[in-house]
Design a protein around this motif. Sequence first.
Motif, mmCIF file in Angstrom:
data_model
loop_
_atom_site.group_PDB
_atom_site.id
_atom_site.type_symbol
_atom_site.label_atom_id
_atom_site.label_comp_id
_atom_site.label_asym_id
_atom_site.label_seq_id
_atom_site.Cartn_x
_atom_site.Cartn_y
_atom_site.Cartn_z
ATOM 1 N N VAL A 82 0.932 -1.059 0.137
ATOM 2 C CA VAL A 82 -0.096 -0.074 -0.015
ATOM 3 C C VAL A 82 0.854 1.153 -0.020
ATOM 4 C CG1 VAL A 82 -1.720 1.282 1.243
ATOM 5 C CG2 VAL A 82 -1.827 -1.218 1.193
ATOM 6 N N ASP A 83 0.632 2.218 -0.770
ATOM 7 C CA ASP A 83 1.409 3.389 -1.055
ATOM 8 C C ASP A 83 0.816 4.450 -0.153
ATOM 9 O OD1 ASP A 83 2.857 5.456 -1.771
ATOM 10 O OD2 ASP A 83 2.095 5.638 -3.553
ATOM 11 N N GLY A 84 1.200 4.193 1.192
ATOM 12 C CA GLY A 84 0.449 4.910 2.213
ATOM 13 C C GLY A 84 0.627 6.575 2.268
ATOM 14 N N SER A 85 1.915 7.041 1.618
ATOM 15 C CA SER A 85 2.041 8.372 1.401
ATOM 16 C C SER A 85 1.130 8.955 0.370
ATOM 17 C CB SER A 85 3.481 8.874 1.033
ATOM 18 O OG SER A 85 4.393 8.373 2.085
ATOM 19 N N SER A 86 1.037 8.156 -0.694
ATOM 20 C CA SER A 86 -0.131 8.792 -1.868
ATOM 21 C C SER A 86 -1.450 8.840 -1.293
ATOM 22 C CB SER A 86 0.030 7.669 -2.964
ATOM 23 O OG SER A 86 -1.170 8.135 -3.788
ATOM 24 N N ALA A 123 1.193 -8.255 3.815
ATOM 25 C CA ALA A 123 0.943 -6.808 3.306
ATOM 26 C C ALA A 123 1.851 -5.733 4.130
ATOM 27 C CB ALA A 123 -0.518 -6.364 3.688
ATOM 28 N N VAL A 124 1.671 -4.902 3.662
ATOM 29 C CA VAL A 124 2.587 -3.458 4.339
ATOM 30 C C VAL A 124 2.345 -2.033 3.790
ATOM 31 C CG1 VAL A 124 4.466 -3.690 2.677
ATOM 32 C CG2 VAL A 124 4.754 -2.860 5.025
ATOM 33 N N CYS A 125 2.067 -1.268 4.772
ATOM 34 C CA CYS A 125 1.763 0.074 4.375
ATOM 35 C C CYS A 125 3.144 0.875 4.296
ATOM 36 C CB CYS A 125 0.604 0.620 5.192
ATOM 37 S SG CYS A 125 0.099 2.222 4.449
ATOM 38 N N VAL A 126 3.381 1.486 3.224
ATOM 39 C CA VAL A 126 4.904 2.225 3.202
ATOM 40 C C VAL A 126 4.352 3.572 3.091
ATOM 41 C CG1 VAL A 126 6.851 2.085 1.791
ATOM 42 C CG2 VAL A 126 5.409 -0.087 1.835
ATOM 43 N N PHE A 127 5.363 4.363 3.910
ATOM 44 C CA PHE A 127 5.023 5.730 4.048
ATOM 45 C C PHE A 127 6.562 6.298 3.574
ATOM 46 C CE2 PHE A 127 1.899 4.453 6.760
ATOM 47 C CZ PHE A 127 0.547 5.174 6.505
ATOM 48 N N ASP A 128 6.636 7.584 3.084
ATOM 49 C CA ASP A 128 7.884 8.401 3.007
ATOM 50 C C ASP A 128 8.336 8.632 4.276
ATOM 51 O OD1 ASP A 128 8.064 8.311 0.052
ATOM 52 O OD2 ASP A 128 6.362 9.972 0.078
ATOM 53 N N ALA A 129 9.699 8.531 4.395
ATOM 54 C CA ALA A 129 10.317 8.890 5.741
ATOM 55 C C ALA A 129 10.806 10.392 5.570
ATOM 56 C CB ALA A 129 11.428 8.212 6.004
ATOM 57 N N LYS A 130 10.912 11.053 6.635
ATOM 58 C CA LYS A 130 11.666 12.291 6.600
ATOM 59 C C LYS A 130 12.720 12.455 6.254
ATOM 60 C CE LYS A 130 8.708 13.718 10.804
ATOM 61 N NZ LYS A 130 8.931 14.140 12.268
ATOM 62 N N GLY A 131 12.925 13.786 5.611
ATOM 63 C CA GLY A 131 14.348 13.928 5.148
ATOM 64 C C GLY A 131 14.765 13.708 3.668
ATOM 65 N N ALA A 181 -0.119 16.878 11.317
ATOM 66 C CA ALA A 181 -0.554 16.643 12.786
ATOM 67 C C ALA A 181 -1.263 15.164 12.614
ATOM 68 C CB ALA A 181 -1.618 17.505 12.997
ATOM 69 N N GLN A 182 -1.588 14.678 11.644
ATOM 70 C CA GLN A 182 -2.195 13.347 11.499
ATOM 71 C C GLN A 182 -1.478 12.153 11.033
ATOM 72 O OE1 GLN A 182 -6.338 13.672 9.833
ATOM 73 N NE2 GLN A 182 -5.699 15.716 9.355
ATOM 74 N N ILE A 183 -0.021 12.461 10.833
ATOM 75 C CA ILE A 183 0.969 11.419 10.315
ATOM 76 C C ILE A 183 1.034 10.417 11.462
ATOM 77 C CG2 ILE A 183 3.123 10.993 9.471
ATOM 78 C CD1 ILE A 183 1.433 12.580 7.370
ATOM 79 N N GLU A 184 1.441 10.928 12.648
ATOM 80 C CA GLU A 184 1.720 9.956 13.541
ATOM 81 C C GLU A 184 0.659 9.082 13.878
ATOM 82 O OE1 GLU A 184 5.410 10.125 13.216
ATOM 83 O OE2 GLU A 184 4.690 8.804 14.651
ATOM 84 N N LEU A 234 5.976 0.519 7.001
ATOM 85 C CA LEU A 234 7.437 0.666 6.761
ATOM 86 C C LEU A 234 7.809 2.083 6.357
ATOM 87 C CD1 LEU A 234 10.339 -0.833 6.151
ATOM 88 C CD2 LEU A 234 9.315 -1.354 3.738
ATOM 89 N N GLU A 235 8.781 2.660 6.994
ATOM 90 C CA GLU A 235 9.304 3.781 6.299
ATOM 91 C C GLU A 235 10.939 3.952 6.573
ATOM 92 O OE1 GLU A 235 7.950 7.410 8.135
ATOM 93 O OE2 GLU A 235 8.163 6.731 10.307
ATOM 94 N N VAL A 236 11.447 4.175 5.171
ATOM 95 C CA VAL A 236 12.943 3.942 5.230
ATOM 96 C C VAL A 236 13.556 5.361 4.706
ATOM 97 C CG1 VAL A 236 14.932 2.682 4.028
ATOM 98 C CG2 VAL A 236 12.534 1.622 4.309
ATOM 99 N N PRO A 237 14.342 5.652 5.727
ATOM 100 C CA PRO A 237 14.949 7.054 5.267
ATOM 101 C C PRO A 237 15.997 6.884 4.313
ATOM 102 C CG PRO A 237 15.151 6.512 7.836
ATOM 103 C CD PRO A 237 14.777 5.209 7.067
ATOM 104 N N GLY A 238 15.955 7.932 3.458
ATOM 105 C CA GLY A 238 17.081 8.070 2.327
ATOM 106 C C GLY A 238 16.499 7.551 0.965
ATOM 107 N N ILE A 239 15.232 6.969 1.079
ATOM 108 C CA ILE A 239 14.543 6.427 -0.205
ATOM 109 C C ILE A 239 13.188 6.767 -0.188
ATOM 110 C CG2 ILE A 239 16.385 4.376 -0.496
ATOM 111 C CD1 ILE A 239 13.688 2.727 0.271
#
Length: 953
Positions: A25-29, A71-79, A103-106, A120-125
Amino acid sequence: MNETPAAPAGADAAASPAAPLLLLVDGSSYLYRAFHAMPDLRGPEGVPTGAIHGMVNMMNWLRDHLGAQHAVCVFDAKGPTFRDAWYPDYKAQRAPMPDDLRAQIEPIHEVVRLLGWPVLEVPGIEADDAIGTLARLGEACGHRVVISTGDKDMAQLVTAQVTLINTMAKPPEELDIAGVTAKFGVPPDRIIDYLTLIGDTVDNVPGVEKVGPKTAVKWLAEHGSLDAIVAAAASFKGVTGENLRKALDWLPMGRRLITIQTDCDLAAHIPGWPGEGALDALALRPQDDEGLLDFFARYGFRSGKRELEAKLGRPASEAVPAPVPLGATPGLFDVPSAASGAVAAPAASSALAREYETVTTWEQLEAWLARLQAAPLVALDTETDSLDALRARIVGLSVAVEPGRAAYVPLAHDYAGAPEQLPLDAVLARLKPWLEDPAAAKLGQHIKYDVHVFANHGITVRGYRHDTLLQSYVLEAHLKHSLESLAERHLGRKGLSYEELCGKGANQIPFSQVDVERATTYSGEDSEMCLQVHQTLLPQLQAEPGLNFVYEAIEMPASAILARIERHGVLIDPARLQAQSQQLAERMVALEQEAYTLAGQPFNMASPKQIGEILFGRLGLPVKKKTATGAPSTDEEVLLELAADYPLPARLLEHRSLAKLKGTYTDKLPGLIHPGTGRLHTHYAQAVAVTGRLSSNDPNLQNIPIRTAEGRRVREAFIAPPGHVLVSADYSQIELRIMAHISGDPGLTRAFAQGLDVHRATAAEVFGIATEAVTAEQRRYAKTINFGLIYGMGAFGLAQSLGIDQKAAKTYIDRYFDRFAGVLRYMEATKASARDKGYVETLFGRRIVLPEIKGGSGPRRAGAERQAINAPMQGTAADLIKLAMIAVQQALDAGGLATRMVMQVHDELVFEVPEAELDWVKAQVPALMAGVAQWSVPLLAEVGVGANWDEAH
């Protein structure tokens, strides 16, 4: 420039349907899309919650509908990511994330985990790269992979084992290799080349200037790849050629930025990486009910909290303060709809103070008009002097713009002592600009009725966005849909009933005689409860993309078209009907004399008792079944069985048929002609049949018997006016085509694809002979089998229909299923799914609940299983004809044509066509009808033309 990621070994072969499913799942989208789709909801502490609500709905839908094991819901990490290092302007034009979304991300991450999803969120990608990498791992491990996203970039990841689903589309859009190719014009392995050429404005990745999708597709079709286009750049002419050559130095970087990485190192985030054990870490878990209960309490999810408390067997706790629109009083409102113009429902309707104002002065009216003009959505209701929509006149009207508050404008109460009221015509003239403003969003219960009522006063209401009758019908077709039922079921409220207000039977008074004060309470409740019901039902619809599509794209636009059909009406020839009545009467007299001769005495042919005495007493015919009182039955089924061997039952059946035809149609139709239009105006009820089929009433134009010559002649009385013709457009063998598509049976699919006579082709298979050797009798048998199986007919039913013994019927069915094994698989899989879910669905997402399939008795359960087989086809056909109506009407309106749709009868549309427009209608209508769905078998609509309806067939 060749940086296309290699597909894993075996990717050319589709994964087995039995293979485990990995859902990415493209959580960020989705969180961005949920934030913008939902209204500005606030939790008990004023925290924004709209995106949270949207994400919860979407995640639950995916889990319920796709059945993934991992399954996994994937989000963009900060940075920053590696792309920022490659290109500092990457995504530079993107606006900062809104504070209310940040304010709703967490909380979103928290609730997704509580729902049982790995996060899942992976810094740098980017999330895309993590999804791409996981997709390739899933393929390598033999999984089917579904990526849930609305991002077009993901199309580059599609293979035989990887597909996309976009739940925000209506209906949800699923893309495999063929789907990607159809949508973008290039296959998945050329999506990177395609996107590099056109660029990505969202991510600030330039393409070739002035090269859009059409040009990119054309170039790739001509040259095969981006590398080949670059190699041939010198030969390109014109401005686009110059722009291509200017971009040559940039294209490698553009391609690099657009390419999703599929080899990222996720070892620090997923145990067991990169082996198959990593998928074990992504197993879906049961939801954490205790954690969710606490979460729902904190963020004001009232219905979710209530459902969990019921699931856990706990008494309902104190009411959770519900999410509210920004600026409202916390705790007062419930979750509103996500649609534009939605307002919120009361948290506890029984405790909500209600104020219904009686509007009797111009100052009051002007104040309320200002409220209407400022409101995002207004519930509107009329009170009238008749239930006949085309004859009803307004007695008063009510409006509501917020829970607990409404206004009633009495306009034609005429009892002794009635208060002074504003003049009807002047009030309607003042309200007309708002009523006819398409931007003024309106809501109602059974809006088609109110559309007619206002039209009777010369007002064309525009801007209707919602209808609670249709919302309930789509969500819960098997239940009642009156506003009284909806309020009691969804709000726990019971308002003042019409019978309490006006009485019933001979003592019922017209609404104009109702005391204005009580009318204010009754009508104010109608508007205000309609608003609250809407706010309860619409979020439920929007949580189910398939159902929401049926509501928004089928039922609502169909309602507007049906109103136009009803209002225009159809022309009939009363003199022809009167002549037919006379002919029927003469034939009935002759049948009576024949029956008396056969019986040996006169008797009342309308009396079951006397018929029973003649048949079973005097003539000694065999008793086939008995009534509840123990008397021999003389119903139609019994007479049909007896008529095969005895002449008197056959005469009785024919007499009954002619009496019904005469009383229901030839005698009755002339009296239903509207005095003001000279036409016949039927009423199409949308919210009746659970399958979505329309119901025609007063008169019923869908049940005119056409199997007899006398019945068909009734259609001769439906005529075209001078200078016009009637055109009938009918889907050909639509339910069989739907069966072929749903079942995927290669034999049926091939017959339709090749344009064969499907009944003849079926007969050839069942009887094991060449198609050209099939006899008329064998074709009749095959036709009965084809249609019988659609309705769940077994050997007994087929034997009765064909007049053969059960053993022979079973042999034919066995041969059919041997040759058409895909049909049998569909039937067994559908019954199993229906038993598990309690419902079946049409191809467009309509849900048909089968209450008896789990808890019914043996015969009822068997009946529900037969319905489970047929309902998806009948329901899909119902959806299809409504979509056809919508497509055709849009084309007629766009072309400014005078052709009018005058009837809808099952799979048929009937048009009144000016002769000058006939060629257009004959060419375009069947094409439009055939184009509303793209299936594995072609849709075919056939047209006929005539001076009357019978000739047009």
